[in-house]
Design an enzyme around this catalytic site. Sequence first.
Site, PDB file in Angstrom:
ATOM      1  N   GLU A 222       8.070 -42.567 -90.509  1.00  0.00           N
ATOM      2  CA  GLU A 222       7.138 -41.839 -91.256  1.00  0.00           C
ATOM      3  C   GLU A 222       6.208 -42.489 -92.185  1.00  0.00           C
ATOM      4  OE1 GLU A 222       9.405 -39.092 -93.742  1.00  0.00           O
ATOM      5  OE2 GLU A 222      10.124 -38.078 -92.223  1.00  0.00           O
TER       6      GLU A 222
ATOM      7  N   GLU B 173      14.583 -36.606 -87.048  1.00  0.00           N
ATOM      8  CA  GLU B 173      15.304 -36.141 -88.161  1.00  0.00           C
ATOM      9  C   GLU B 173      14.939 -34.455 -88.312  1.00  0.00           C
ATOM     10  OE1 GLU B 173      14.386 -37.753 -92.045  1.00  0.00           O
ATOM     11  OE2 GLU B 173      14.197 -39.704 -91.249  1.00  0.00           O
TER      12      GLU B 173
HETATM   13  C1  BGP Z   1      12.482 -38.024 -94.614  1.00  0.00           C
HETATM   14  C2  BGP Z   1      12.860 -39.494 -94.621  1.00  0.00           C
HETATM   15  C3  BGP Z   1      14.221 -39.504 -94.939  1.00  0.00           C
HETATM   16  C4  BGP Z   1      15.146 -38.535 -95.569  1.00  0.00           C
HETATM   17  C5  BGP Z   1      14.546 -37.284 -95.139  1.00  0.00           C
HETATM   18  C6  BGP Z   1      14.965 -36.077 -96.272  1.00  0.00           C
HETATM   19  O1  BGP Z   1      11.187 -37.984 -94.862  1.00  0.00           O
HETATM   20  O2  BGP Z   1      12.511 -40.086 -93.658  1.00  0.00           O
HETATM   21  O3  BGP Z   1      14.645 -41.115 -95.363  1.00  0.00           O
HETATM   22  O4  BGP Z   1      15.652 -38.858 -96.633  1.00  0.00           O
HETATM   23  O5  BGP Z   1      13.141 -37.131 -95.394  1.00  0.00           O
HETATM   24  O6  BGP Z   1      14.272 -35.964 -97.452  1.00  0.00           O
HETATM   25  P1  BGP Z   1      15.009 -36.237 -98.742  1.00  0.00           P
HETATM   26  O7  BGP Z   1      15.815 -37.431 -98.874  1.00  0.00           O
HETATM   27  O8  BGP Z   1      14.050 -36.424 -99.643  1.00  0.00           O
HETATM   28  O9  BGP Z   1      15.646 -34.930 -98.906  1.00  0.00           O
END
Ligand code: BGP
Length: 480
Positions: free
Chosen positions: A166, A370
């Site tokens: 990301e 993800e």
């Molecule tokens: C993405 C990231 C992750 C992860 C996920 C969920 O943007 O790559 O590291 O954490 O989002 O987001 P959050 O943890 O803010 O709920």
Amino acid sequence: MHISQLPPFPENFLWGASTSAYQTEGAWNEDGKGPSVIDARESYPEGTCDYTVATDTYHHVEEDVALFAELGLKTYRFSIAWTRIIPDGDGAENPAGIAFYHRLIDELNKYGIEPLVTMYHFDLPAALDQKGGWGNRATVDAFERFAKILFREYGSKVKRWLTINEQNMMILHGDALGTTKLRGLAAKKDLYQQNHNMFVAQAKAMIACHEMLDDALIGPAPNIAPVYPATESPEDVVTADNWWAIRNWLYLDLAVRGEYNGIAWAYLKERGWEPTIEDGDMDLMKAAQPDFIAFNYYNSQTVAAIAEDEDINDGSGDQQIAWGEKGLYKAVKNSHLEMTSFGWGIDPHGFRTVMRQIWFRYQLPMILTENGLGEFDTLTDDGRVHDDYRIEYLSKHIEQIQYALADGVQMFGYCPWSAIDLVSTHQGVAKRYGFIYVDRTDTDLKSLARIKKDSFFWYQQVIANNALPESVSVEAGTKA
Ligand code: BGP
């Protein structure tokens, strides 16, 4: 368009699950590890824990991988902490840190779980940050060296690599993620220079991967969100197109085609934010070729045109919540979507749109790295976690892969977030995503015991059958 018979998942479909180093490992300063920008953070949002222990996977390698094997994972996506391998980012190697990932990878391979390695997931070495971070071209060389060490060490055991997780979110929402202290429009010139330097670093890593390893495959891993126009107004449609180009395509165009798309470049130029491009940079990016595209998908964005002089709260928001940007777009609430408890829309159809758009633009095989539901899970008196809401969320998204396959899209894997509970980027451990519950809270480390959630048993069946259970009619949004 109605499709009466959805195609099955390909036989060797890579069912997986994802995590990142700093959100799971803990042991933040053990065995020679240096501090990252995440460790160097001075404050955390109120009520949320830091990352010093996280869910302590550093000390649970064998137990956790055995659980992943029981789950049936075909692949496990994790990241390597740069600061375990080279504590200060560009100095001496750390044998104990290198040994840790050998242990993890060997354990995965023992069970036939393919390691899918992210080289860099938000945790830049703090020592490099102090020297200017990604704004300093020396960081590009440091990343290339780090990449070569990874290929040298793990190249014989790892087939698929992801470069940078990301990058677009680090540029657009880095302050929420804790990867930068830069904020607001005034910082954008610096951020887009960092962005360019990261693209060069990524290209160098892709080239090194292909030079050093015969069979390895490598790809980028941005966060991609479809952008919907708020109305049928042609201006809204153009605005949505602009935001697609700046939020999404900018990142994949550089990775795949080695070029800045015209819309993104016009945007940068108009504002005086275009980066300095050194001789050879564009040739290098053209020469670097990814073998596949990995992407993260959580939600769509809906936008409307903005008047030239209209002011907007352009605070950064987070990965899935953007307010808009002066002179560019306004974010609009999509009334067709349900929201999670953390205010992220739920949009399985948007996932299909993204798969189609990426495929038809680049024609490279794709893997989802993800997608998942962050929720407040409860450990009930029966010692279980009944996360039927997560099962429903994941079912609806998995079904969209079948629709995309029917559309002719090449998807070869699905790795939801997350394999095991972890600490979210800015909302603590109370926001849970995992198939495996970890017994801790934001204020109490408790036992750190691992508990299989209901979604664990459900996903186990999905993987074993290479199909969703028939009883779930997700397109209709109901369970039979
Ligand atoms: C993405 C990231 C992750 C992860 C996920 C969920 O943007 O790559 O590291 O954490 O989002 O987001 P959050 O943890 O803010 O709920």
